[in-house]
Design an enzyme around this catalytic site. Sequence first.
Site, PDB file in Angstrom:
ATOM      1  N   ALA A  70     -43.275  21.290   7.167  1.00  0.00           N
ATOM      2  CA  ALA A  70     -43.168  20.461   5.964  1.00  0.00           C
ATOM      3  C   ALA A  70     -41.817  19.770   5.905  1.00  0.00           C
ATOM      4  O   ALA A  70     -40.815  20.284   6.408  1.00  0.00           O
ATOM      5  CB  ALA A  70     -43.378  21.314   4.706  1.00  0.00           C
ATOM      6  N   ASP A  71     -41.806  18.596   5.302  1.00  0.00           N
ATOM      7  CA  ASP A  71     -40.555  17.865   5.094  1.00  0.00           C
ATOM      8  C   ASP A  71     -40.669  17.078   3.789  1.00  0.00           C
ATOM      9  O   ASP A  71     -41.722  16.494   3.503  1.00  0.00           O
ATOM     10  CB  ASP A  71     -40.277  16.908   6.250  1.00  0.00           C
ATOM     11  CG  ASP A  71     -38.875  16.323   6.174  1.00  0.00           C
ATOM     12  OD1 ASP A  71     -37.935  16.989   6.634  1.00  0.00           O
ATOM     13  OD2 ASP A  71     -38.717  15.211   5.630  1.00  0.00           O
ATOM     14  N   THR A  72     -39.597  17.079   3.000  1.00  0.00           N
ATOM     15  CA  THR A  72     -39.595  16.416   1.694  1.00  0.00           C
ATOM     16  C   THR A  72     -38.454  15.412   1.599  1.00  0.00           C
ATOM     17  O   THR A  72     -37.323  15.707   1.998  1.00  0.00           O
ATOM     18  CB  THR A  72     -39.447  17.448   0.558  1.00  0.00           C
ATOM     19  OG1 THR A  72     -40.508  18.402   0.629  1.00  0.00           O
ATOM     20  CG2 THR A  72     -39.471  16.770  -0.811  1.00  0.00           C
ATOM     21  N   GLY A 107     -44.401  15.700   3.429  1.00  0.00           N
ATOM     22  CA  GLY A 107     -45.354  15.652   4.522  1.00  0.00           C
ATOM     23  C   GLY A 107     -45.632  17.067   4.986  1.00  0.00           C
ATOM     24  O   GLY A 107     -44.724  17.905   5.021  1.00  0.00           O
TER      25      GLY A 107
END
Length: 205
Positions: A70-72, A107
């Site tokens: 995950a990436d924010t 994502g």
Amino acid sequence: MRNIILASASPRRRELLTNAGVIFQICRSNGEEIITKEKPEDIVKELSLQKAMTVAKECKQEDGTIIIGADTIVSYEGRILGKPEDEIDAIRTLCMLEGSTHQVYTGVTLLCKKKGIWEATVFAEKTDVTFYPVTEKEIREYVSTGEPMDKAGSYGIQGKFGIYVKGIDGSYTNVVGLPVGRLFYEAKKLGIELRGIEDDKGMYI
């Protein structure tokens, strides 16, 4: 029970998954992040896939293993706002966001190993966040706590800056760092149950 790996050391993502009843281990991705995309939703999908694939390459896992990457990021008027470089950067960012609406994109990549091959499902979630007007004094006091220094957009909605949130449009957990509802929905479409086995006391084991 499936072997589930979270490719992140984020305490917020760890807490969200734990509260959702997921039993998992953590294997932080240490690979270099390379951005080739321009749109926020494409950037976070690209980075989440990179993180998950890095862990997949570093860890030899059996079939059925699930890796969650995950990436924010935060976006405001077309600008991408990552983690602040220092306190001055955090103050500048929050002074820009106060009294307005910005977007939070996360994502997520679900990697599942089948017959020795990793199969990827990648998606992005967007949430609009609106702040009340906030004074520079209040912003400086918040930044001095050190809380915003490891957070995209220089704030944590679940922390002390949450009192300045006027409203959100979309997933709350997405703003925290992982859209849990969407994650479970996408996993269910793949026939994957992320939670452990529920015992007679309603606990997942």
